[in-house]
Design a protein around this motif. Structure first.
Motif, PDB file in Angstrom:
ATOM      1  N   ALA B  92       0.823  -1.221   0.000  1.00 51.05           N
ATOM      2  CA  ALA B  92       0.000   0.000   0.000  1.00 51.05           C
ATOM      3  C   ALA B  92       0.853   1.265   0.000  1.00 51.05           C
ATOM      4  O   ALA B  92       0.335   2.360   0.184  1.00 51.05           O
ATOM      5  N   ARG B  93       2.133   1.138  -0.244  1.00 47.94           N
ATOM      6  CA  ARG B  93       3.025   2.272  -0.005  1.00 47.94           C
ATOM      7  C   ARG B  93       2.755   3.464  -0.901  1.00 47.94           C
ATOM      8  O   ARG B  93       3.091   4.588  -0.556  1.00 47.94           O
ATOM      9  N   ASN B  94       2.141   3.229  -2.044  1.00 52.06           N
ATOM     10  CA  ASN B  94       1.855   4.370  -2.919  1.00 52.06           C
ATOM     11  C   ASN B  94       0.825   5.306  -2.284  1.00 52.06           C
ATOM     12  O   ASN B  94       0.708   6.467  -2.696  1.00 52.06           O
ATOM     13  N   LEU B  95       0.093   4.812  -1.278  1.00 52.42           N
ATOM     14  CA  LEU B  95      -0.898   5.663  -0.616  1.00 52.42           C
ATOM     15  C   LEU B  95      -0.426   6.129   0.760  1.00 52.42           C
ATOM     16  O   LEU B  95      -1.175   6.772   1.488  1.00 52.42           O
ATOM     17  N   LEU B  96       0.789   5.770   1.105  1.00 54.50           N
ATOM     18  CA  LEU B  96       1.279   6.092   2.448  1.00 54.50           C
ATOM     19  C   LEU B  96       2.363   7.154   2.412  1.00 54.50           C
ATOM     20  O   LEU B  96       3.067   7.303   1.401  1.00 54.50           O
ATOM     21  N   GLU B  97       2.502   7.820   3.522  1.00 47.07           N
ATOM     22  CA  GLU B  97       3.526   8.847   3.643  1.00 47.07           C
ATOM     23  C   GLU B  97       4.900   8.173   3.655  1.00 47.07           C
ATOM     24  O   GLU B  97       5.099   7.158   4.328  1.00 47.07           O
ATOM     25  N   GLU B  98       5.841   8.713   2.891  1.00 47.07           N
ATOM     26  CA  GLU B  98       7.115   8.018   2.677  1.00 47.07           C
ATOM     27  C   GLU B  98       7.939   7.850   3.942  1.00 47.07           C
ATOM     28  O   GLU B  98       8.565   6.817   4.156  1.00 47.07           O
ATOM     29  N   ARG B  99       7.955   8.867   4.787  1.00 49.62           N
ATOM     30  CA  ARG B  99       8.806   8.779   5.976  1.00 49.62           C
ATOM     31  C   ARG B  99       8.299   7.715   6.935  1.00 49.62           C
ATOM     32  O   ARG B  99       9.077   7.036   7.598  1.00 49.62           O
ATOM     33  N   GLY B 100       6.993   7.575   6.999  1.00 47.34           N
ATOM     34  CA  GLY B 100       6.421   6.537   7.855  1.00 47.34           C
ATOM     35  C   GLY B 100       6.789   5.158   7.345  1.00 47.34           C
ATOM     36  O   GLY B 100       7.156   4.266   8.115  1.00 47.34           O
ATOM     37  N   PHE B 101       6.710   5.003   6.023  1.00 49.62           N
ATOM     38  CA  PHE B 101       7.084   3.710   5.437  1.00 49.62           C
ATOM     39  C   PHE B 101       8.557   3.413   5.714  1.00 49.62           C
ATOM     40  O   PHE B 101       8.922   2.303   6.112  1.00 49.62           O
ATOM     41  N   ALA B 102       9.392   4.420   5.497  1.00 44.09           N
ATOM     42  CA  ALA B 102      10.838   4.225   5.682  1.00 44.09           C
ATOM     43  C   ALA B 102      11.149   3.851   7.129  1.00 44.09           C
ATOM     44  O   ALA B 102      11.990   2.983   7.398  1.00 44.09           O
ATOM     45  N   ARG B 103      10.465   4.494   8.081  1.00 40.91           N
ATOM     46  CA  ARG B 103      10.734   4.215   9.491  1.00 40.91           C
ATOM     47  C   ARG B 103      10.335   2.773   9.830  1.00 40.91           C
ATOM     48  O   ARG B 103      11.045   2.075  10.549  1.00 40.91           O
ATOM     49  N   LEU B 104       9.221   2.339   9.284  1.00 37.67           N
ATOM     50  CA  LEU B 104       8.782   0.957   9.526  1.00 37.67           C
ATOM     51  C   LEU B 104       9.779  -0.032   8.923  1.00 37.67           C
ATOM     52  O   LEU B 104      10.140  -1.050   9.536  1.00 37.67           O
ATOM     53  N   ASN B 105      10.217   0.278   7.724  1.00 37.77           N
ATOM     54  CA  ASN B 105      11.187  -0.600   7.053  1.00 37.77           C
ATOM     55  C   ASN B 105      12.504  -0.658   7.827  1.00 37.77           C
ATOM     56  O   ASN B 105      13.154  -1.705   7.912  1.00 37.77           O
ATOM     57  N   LEU B 106      12.862   0.481   8.400  1.00 38.36           N
ATOM     58  CA  LEU B 106      14.091   0.541   9.195  1.00 38.36           C
ATOM     59  C   LEU B 106      13.984  -0.355  10.433  1.00 38.36           C
ATOM     60  O   LEU B 106      14.923  -1.088  10.771  1.00 38.36           O
ATOM     61  N   ILE B 107      12.831  -0.310  11.097  1.00 38.52           N
ATOM     62  CA  ILE B 107      12.620  -1.187  12.260  1.00 38.52           C
ATOM     63  C   ILE B 107      12.755  -2.640  11.809  1.00 38.52           C
ATOM     64  O   ILE B 107      13.420  -3.451  12.458  1.00 38.52           O
ATOM     65  N   HIS B 108      12.122  -2.945  10.686  1.00 39.55           N
ATOM     66  CA  HIS B 108      12.181  -4.322  10.162  1.00 39.55           C
ATOM     67  C   HIS B 108      13.629  -4.732   9.900  1.00 39.55           C
ATOM     68  O   HIS B 108      14.069  -5.811  10.315  1.00 39.55           O
ATOM     69  N   ASN B 109      14.374  -3.854   9.238  1.00 37.21           N
ATOM     70  CA  ASN B 109      15.778  -4.180   8.918  1.00 37.21           C
ATOM     71  C   ASN B 109      16.594  -4.385  10.200  1.00 37.21           C
ATOM     72  O   ASN B 109      17.442  -5.283  10.264  1.00 37.21           O
ATOM     73  N   CYS B 110      16.340  -3.543  11.203  1.00 35.52           N
ATOM     74  CA  CYS B 110      17.060  -3.682  12.483  1.00 35.52           C
ATOM     75  C   CYS B 110      16.741  -5.029  13.126  1.00 35.52           C
ATOM     76  O   CYS B 110      17.638  -5.729  13.611  1.00 35.52           O
ATOM     77  N   ILE B 111      15.470  -5.375  13.128  1.00 32.17           N
ATOM     78  CA  ILE B 111      15.061  -6.630  13.776  1.00 32.17           C
ATOM     79  C   ILE B 111      15.659  -7.828  13.035  1.00 32.17           C
ATOM     80  O   ILE B 111      16.151  -8.773  13.657  1.00 32.17           O
ATOM     81  N   VAL B 112      15.660  -7.766  11.718  1.00 30.49           N
ATOM     82  CA  VAL B 112      16.228  -8.882  10.934  1.00 30.49           C
ATOM     83  C   VAL B 112      17.722  -9.020  11.213  1.00 30.49           C
ATOM     84  O   VAL B 112      18.232 -10.116  11.452  1.00 30.49           O
ATOM     85  N   SER B 113      18.418  -7.882  11.225  1.00 27.79           N
ATOM     86  CA  SER B 113      19.880  -7.969  11.373  1.00 27.79           C
ATOM     87  C   SER B 113      20.308  -8.282  12.814  1.00 27.79           C
ATOM     88  O   SER B 113      21.411  -8.755  13.049  1.00 27.79           O
ATOM     89  N   ALA B 114      19.419  -8.026  13.787  1.00 26.49           N
ATOM     90  CA  ALA B 114      19.809  -8.248  15.191  1.00 26.49           C
ATOM     91  C   ALA B 114      19.401  -9.630  15.712  1.00 26.49           C
ATOM     92  O   ALA B 114      19.632  -9.932  16.879  1.00 26.49           O
TER      93      ALA B 114
END
Lengths: 454, 234
Positions: B92-114
């Motif tokens: 749904a990212r085309n309808l979402l605010e970019e910074r919010g998406f990026a922050r969520l993705n960042l949390i995901h990346n942190c959790i995966v790498s940790a």
């Protein structure tokens, strides 16, 4: 051989020397944080992968780009005319310019669409034209025309914004053509052919390698991003199923899936990502489908050979840009040449794409050589052969230094009320030194492309 | 401002994105609370707490409790909740605010790498802060009203779902049900208001979780079924 440094590139380096180069890592962070991905399927596994980016842009002087732009527009006009002709009168065949066998045996040719005229007569709404710059002549050479579902435009558009945020110095001190109007131009092109209703972008879904791009284009055009099951056909009209039960008419579909998967009633019955009966609406002229159905006949590697002749035939003009020297084993004279000189040619299987099915004659083992010769003799229509174009390397920031890598350019063309070429494009580079295959599906990276005026 | 047509698929993605982000934040806060209770009150506090969600977890100490909350092999692990939030957000990212998406993705990346490394309360607090940022966007975004109303509806439903399951807060849910009803009505004028007249937890949960099915018109789904059947027959 690396492309000689132009005054425009020198200007880049002058500024580059003065900026904080440690910020280069911000690009990688940006791409990862924003999931700007070009995904891969490897051994049956879906792998999310951000597209490797190199910050040294390909820089094309404005004057040089003007020449390219004129040649690309000419080519797209001719290809559109060719498609309109092939799906109606086939005059080019009747006049002996293109052999009928080449049309009939092209995998992308769909004879069942003979006589179907798309809205406004436009079939090549969005094209990706692949070029390289020849080290011998110094000229740009066309390698391929992508007229079905060319991808990649979102990556330079996305990174340009990050570039402006990270290194404003370049944009303050250099006159770099803007590319951000691409979304508006694409929207205008959709509106131009729209038969009345919504603009939608039809995606195969989240697991498509270019899903990021589908989503990006929906955002910048304001079109609704849809999957096949979001659309229904009733009385040969396409409707979008809105969440609240409304059915909203659709007037233009920018489809990001190949013909084969578009309508299980018409093409591959196994397709779960298409829209049943969509072709009935298309045939009735009730919806514009971008790009046109059956465009594969025009970007067939075998048909590529005839594009310069198409330009002369339809436009009565001399081609501004050249093809790579190409031989068709279908013609006896060419076949003899190919078989005698296979060691110095590139052999391409016309049915393959994405860098697959490409063989460099000088790298073949004796057994591979025999096999390919046998295949060419058995089915000459299936192959083309090209002289190896020694195209320029571009400087890339790799392994802690600057190293040369082969790079091509994909120019993006929108055919709406007018034909426009995006003033940039996607420069793809090979990850390994000496590798000629730059395709993203082969693990290559990308650069931004700057059209610069001094 | 973009407010494009929203498909049934997209409405579901947006709604579930809201639910999973809210679920992640609530569960992270519960983890911090549980961490203190495991140390101060009862080593088994976490086991009882997760049992309310029908989840069995096993741990040896407070740090291990947090690790199991984030990476444990159960449906309410933070890793799986964030993964689901991200999956819905990607679609749904085309309808979402970019910074919010990026922050969520960042949390995901942190959790995966940790994964496999120690999870500290400070990391949990950082994730909560990031999720609060995203939830702030949900409530402040004006440009894509309809899309964010789906996200907000998901957020509300999830919050109340968890409150009911974990604390049985009927009064609070009844008081706030109006907010959910208003959002649902905004999204679909044909929506009929819901009231909770039961103290039966299962029924109340079914009612709150069923709101989305009244916003996404049943007739749209029925049409889909009829269409598919007629194609099969044809």
């Amino acid at each position: 051989m690396t492309e000689p440094i132009t005054p425009e590139l020198q200007k880049f380096y002058d500024i580059f020397d003065g900026v904080d180069q440690s910020k280069v890592s911000e690009f990688k962070d940006f791409l990862e944080t924003n999931a700007v991905n070009f995904n891969l399927f490897k051994e049956g596994n879906f792998i999310e992968r951000s597209f490797p980016f190199d910050m040294i842009p390909r820089i094309i002087p404005k004057k040089e780009f003007d020449h390219l732009e004129a040649g690309i527009i000419q080519r797209v006009r001719a290809l559109n005319a060719f498609l309109n002709d092939i799906y109606t009168d086939q005059k080019i065949v009747a006049d002996g310019i293109v052999p009928k066998e080449y049309i009939d045996s092209a995998t992308g040719y769909l004879p069942s669409f003979q006589g179907v005229i798309p809205p406004k007569g436009i079939r090549t709404h969005i094209s990706g034209i692949d070029l390289v710059k020849d080290t011998v002549s110094g000229e740009w050479v066309i390698l391929e025309d992508n007229l079905r579902v060319p991808s990649g435009v979102s990556y330079p558009l996305t990174i340009r914004r990050a570039f402006r945020h990270t290194y404003p110095e370049f944009f303050e001190q250099m006159k770099i053509s803007k590319i951000r109007q691409y979304g508006t131009e694409l929207k205008d092109a959709m509106d131009h052919v729209n038969t009345g209703g919504l603009n939608v972008i039809l995606t195969p879904g989240r697991y498509n390698s270019a899903f990021y791009e589908h989503s990006y284009l929906a955002k910048v055009t304001g079109a609704t991003l849809v999957n096949g099951d979001d659309l229904i056909i009733e009385d040969k009209v396409v409707y979008l199923r809105s969440y609240n039960g409304e059915r909203l008419r659709v007037g233009a579909i920018y489809r990001r899936l190949d013909d084969d998967f578009l309508d299980p009633q018409e093409f591959d019955a196994e397709s779960l990502i298409g829209v049943p009966h969509l072709m009935s609406a298309y045939r009735a002229g009730n919806v514009a489908v971008m790009n046109g159905i059956g465009n594969g006949v025009a970007d067939d590697k075998g048909i590529y050979y005839f594009v310069p002749e198409m330009i002369r035939y339809y436009l009565k003009e001399e081609p501004i840009l050249s093809n790579a020297p190409t031989y068709l084993p279908y013609y006896e004279k060419d076949r003899e040449y190919v078989l005698a000189n296979i060691d110095k040619l590139v052999i391409k299987d016309v049915a393959e794409a994405g860098g697959y099915g490409v063989l460099f004659g000088n790298r073949l083992t004796p057994q591979q050589r025999e096999e390919i010769i046998a295949k060419i003799i058995e089915n000459p229509r299936r192959f083309i052969a090209q002289e190896v174009i020694e195209f320029y390397d571009l400087p890339c920031m790799l392994n802690g230094g600057i190293e040369p890598r082969k790079a091509d350019l994909r120019a993006y063309v929108i055919y709406g009320e007018e034909i426009t070429v995006s003033m940039g494009g996607l420069t793809r580079y090979a990850m390994e030194e000496g590798n000629y295959l730059v395709n993203s599906s082969q693990g290559g990276g990308f650069k931004d492309t700057w059209v610069v005026e001094l | 401002m973009i407010d494009t047509a929203i498909t049934i698929n997209m409405a579901q993605r947006l709604y579930w994105k809201g639910r999973y982000v809210q679920r992640a934040q609530t569960m992270l806060k519960e983890l911090l609370l549980g961490y203190d209770n495991v140390i101060d009150r009862d080593i088994d506090y976490g086991r009882y707490h997760y049992a309310k969600l029908d989840i069995e977890i096993d741990y040896g100490n407070a740090y291990d409790f947090i690790y199991q909350g984030v990476y444990g092999n159960h449906s309410s692990s933070i890793a799986s909740i964030i993964m689901m939030a991200r999956e819905n957000a990607i679609e749904a990212r085309n309808l979402l605010e970019e910074r919010g998406f990026a922050r969520l993705n960042l949390i995901h990346n942190c959790i995966v790498s940790a994964r496999g490394k120690e999870v500290t309360p400070a990391m949990v607090e950082d994730f909560i802060d990031d999720l609060s940022f995203i939830l702030g966007i949900f409530s402040s975004e004006l440009g894509r009203t309809k899309a964010y109303n789906f996200v907000r509806l998901g957020q509300y439903v999830e919050r109340f779902d968890l409150i009911l399951r974990l604390y049985g807060g009927f009064d609070y849910v009844n008081a706030e049900l109006d907010a959910m009803n208003t959002l649902a009505k905004r999204l679909n004028p044909d929506y009929q208001f819901n009231k909770i007249f039961t103290s039966d937890l299962t029924k109340a949960l079914a009612l709150v979780n069923g709101i989305i099915n009244k916003v996404i018109e049943e007739k749209a789904c029925i049409f889909d079924t009829v269409e598919k059947e007629s194609q099969t027959q044809g």
